[in-house]
Write a protein that holds these residues in place. Structure first.
Motif, PDB file in Angstrom:
ATOM      1  N   ARG A  95       0.818  -1.228  -0.266  1.00 39.46           N
ATOM      2  CA  ARG A  95       0.038  -0.122  -0.021  1.00 39.46           C
ATOM      3  C   ARG A  95       0.939   1.222   0.002  1.00 39.46           C
ATOM      4  O   ARG A  95       0.579   2.320  -0.736  1.00 39.46           O
ATOM      5  CB  ARG A  95      -0.783   0.163   1.245  1.00 39.46           C
ATOM      6  CG  ARG A  95      -1.762   1.300   1.402  1.00 39.46           C
ATOM      7  CD  ARG A  95      -3.303   1.059   1.043  1.00 39.46           C
ATOM      8  NE  ARG A  95      -3.871   2.396   1.421  1.00 39.46           N
ATOM      9  CZ  ARG A  95      -4.431   2.688   0.614  1.00 39.46           C
ATOM     10  NH1 ARG A  95      -4.469   2.272  -0.918  1.00 39.46           N
ATOM     11  NH2 ARG A  95      -5.109   3.834   0.489  1.00 39.46           N
ATOM     12  N   SER A  96       1.958   1.308   0.573  1.00 41.65           N
ATOM     13  CA  SER A  96       2.809   2.362   0.731  1.00 41.65           C
ATOM     14  C   SER A  96       3.694   2.499  -0.565  1.00 41.65           C
ATOM     15  O   SER A  96       4.052   3.637  -0.870  1.00 41.65           O
ATOM     16  CB  SER A  96       3.813   2.225   1.741  1.00 41.65           C
ATOM     17  OG  SER A  96       4.753   1.353   1.809  1.00 41.65           O
ATOM     18  N   TRP A  97       3.779   1.453  -1.257  1.00 46.99           N
ATOM     19  CA  TRP A  97       4.066   1.626  -2.650  1.00 46.99           C
ATOM     20  C   TRP A  97       3.403   2.335  -3.623  1.00 46.99           C
ATOM     21  O   TRP A  97       3.900   3.264  -4.377  1.00 46.99           O
ATOM     22  CB  TRP A  97       4.694   0.297  -3.111  1.00 46.99           C
ATOM     23  CG  TRP A  97       5.682  -0.439  -2.628  1.00 46.99           C
ATOM     24  CD1 TRP A  97       6.265  -0.817  -1.343  1.00 46.99           C
ATOM     25  CD2 TRP A  97       6.775  -1.198  -3.392  1.00 46.99           C
ATOM     26  NE1 TRP A  97       7.241  -1.463  -1.265  1.00 46.99           N
ATOM     27  CE2 TRP A  97       7.779  -1.766  -2.555  1.00 46.99           C
ATOM     28  CE3 TRP A  97       6.839  -1.545  -4.766  1.00 46.99           C
ATOM     29  CZ2 TRP A  97       8.662  -2.557  -2.782  1.00 46.99           C
ATOM     30  CZ3 TRP A  97       7.941  -2.116  -5.300  1.00 46.99           C
ATOM     31  CH2 TRP A  97       8.939  -2.793  -4.332  1.00 46.99           C
ATOM     32  N   LEU A  98       2.233   2.251  -3.466  1.00 47.03           N
ATOM     33  CA  LEU A  98       1.244   3.027  -4.259  1.00 47.03           C
ATOM     34  C   LEU A  98       1.177   4.325  -3.804  1.00 47.03           C
ATOM     35  O   LEU A  98       0.560   5.245  -4.496  1.00 47.03           O
ATOM     36  CB  LEU A  98      -0.099   2.217  -4.202  1.00 47.03           C
ATOM     37  CG  LEU A  98      -0.226   0.763  -5.001  1.00 47.03           C
ATOM     38  CD1 LEU A  98      -1.509   0.292  -4.752  1.00 47.03           C
ATOM     39  CD2 LEU A  98       0.447   0.927  -6.131  1.00 47.03           C
ATOM     40  N   GLN A  99       1.170   4.520  -2.337  1.00 44.73           N
ATOM     41  CA  GLN A  99       0.712   5.827  -1.896  1.00 44.73           C
ATOM     42  C   GLN A  99       1.938   6.941  -2.267  1.00 44.73           C
ATOM     43  O   GLN A  99       1.593   8.080  -2.468  1.00 44.73           O
ATOM     44  CB  GLN A  99       0.625   5.820  -0.473  1.00 44.73           C
ATOM     45  CG  GLN A  99       0.432   7.023   0.392  1.00 44.73           C
ATOM     46  CD  GLN A  99      -1.043   7.264   0.206  1.00 44.73           C
ATOM     47  OE1 GLN A  99      -1.732   6.229   0.113  1.00 44.73           O
ATOM     48  NE2 GLN A  99      -1.345   8.436  -0.063  1.00 44.73           N
ATOM     49  N   ILE A 100       3.145   6.583  -2.658  1.00 46.01           N
ATOM     50  CA  ILE A 100       4.167   7.528  -3.288  1.00 46.01           C
ATOM     51  C   ILE A 100       3.605   8.009  -4.518  1.00 46.01           C
ATOM     52  O   ILE A 100       4.139   9.195  -4.775  1.00 46.01           O
ATOM     53  CB  ILE A 100       5.577   6.689  -3.189  1.00 46.01           C
ATOM     54  CG1 ILE A 100       5.516   6.032  -4.318  1.00 46.01           C
ATOM     55  CG2 ILE A 100       5.966   6.482  -1.779  1.00 46.01           C
ATOM     56  CD1 ILE A 100       6.986   5.490  -4.610  1.00 46.01           C
ATOM     57  N   TRP A 101       2.693   7.357  -5.277  1.00 41.64           N
ATOM     58  CA  TRP A 101       2.166   8.088  -6.286  1.00 41.64           C
ATOM     59  C   TRP A 101       1.067   8.786  -6.399  1.00 41.64           C
ATOM     60  O   TRP A 101       0.553   9.422  -7.214  1.00 41.64           O
ATOM     61  CB  TRP A 101       1.972   6.942  -7.243  1.00 41.64           C
ATOM     62  CG  TRP A 101       3.072   5.926  -7.777  1.00 41.64           C
ATOM     63  CD1 TRP A 101       3.331   4.923  -7.288  1.00 41.64           C
ATOM     64  CD2 TRP A 101       4.091   6.259  -8.737  1.00 41.64           C
ATOM     65  NE1 TRP A 101       4.641   4.474  -7.847  1.00 41.64           N
ATOM     66  CE2 TRP A 101       4.852   4.980  -8.557  1.00 41.64           C
ATOM     67  CE3 TRP A 101       4.437   7.423  -9.528  1.00 41.64           C
ATOM     68  CZ2 TRP A 101       6.280   5.194  -9.444  1.00 41.64           C
ATOM     69  CZ3 TRP A 101       5.574   7.147 -10.304  1.00 41.64           C
ATOM     70  CH2 TRP A 101       6.536   6.059 -10.095  1.00 41.64           C
ATOM     71  N   ASN A 102       0.721   8.813  -5.238  1.00 44.77           N
ATOM     72  CA  ASN A 102      -0.725   9.884  -4.730  1.00 44.77           C
ATOM     73  C   ASN A 102      -0.219  11.058  -4.238  1.00 44.77           C
ATOM     74  O   ASN A 102      -0.393  11.512  -3.374  1.00 44.77           O
ATOM     75  CB  ASN A 102      -1.369   8.932  -3.667  1.00 44.77           C
ATOM     76  CG  ASN A 102      -2.854   9.782  -3.344  1.00 44.77           C
ATOM     77  OD1 ASN A 102      -3.451  10.067  -4.441  1.00 44.77           O
ATOM     78  ND2 ASN A 102      -3.382   9.480  -2.255  1.00 44.77           N
TER      79      ASN A 102
END
Length: 114
Positions: A50-57
């Motif tokens: 989830r934190s891997w995706l959060q950096i793109w947010n």
């Protein structure tokens, strides 16, 4: 069994499946590059997927996620004057995919990838 495999493979020609494979590999490498760059630049580790995706947010992404979750009328933190600048197809697709995945961030990543 053989008939279903044949119909699935006839959905796209072999060369197109090769392109799909390369696109997925390239997207994964870009994700890996982004997460590695984040860890190096910010000296922080990433806790999980989830934190891997959060950096793109970042930048416009939170606004699109709010529009997908709440709609144009009730989106918190999105000024109504500026909400019209965001075209509706992407938030609608994220909303639809969000109902399937139960996570709007994952849904946005899937829609963007497609």
């Amino acid at each position: 069994m053989k008939k279903s495999a044949r119909s699935f493979s006839s959905f796209l020609p072999r060369a197109d499946w090769l392109v799909v494979g390369w696109v997925l590999v390239i997207k994964f490498l870009i994700l890996l590059l982004g997460t590695t760059s984040y860890r190096i630049l910010y000296h922080r580790s990433l806790a999980g997927p989830r934190s891997w995706l959060q950096i793109w947010n970042r930048w416009d992404a939170p606004h699109y996620l709010k529009l997908a979750q709440y709609g144009y009328r009730d989106a918190p933190g999105v000024f109504r004057e500026f909400a019209l600048a965001y075209f509706p197809l992407y938030p609608w697709l994220v909303r639809f995919c969000g109902y399937l995945t139960r996570d709007y961030l994952v849904a946005a990543f899937v829609v963007s990838g497609i």
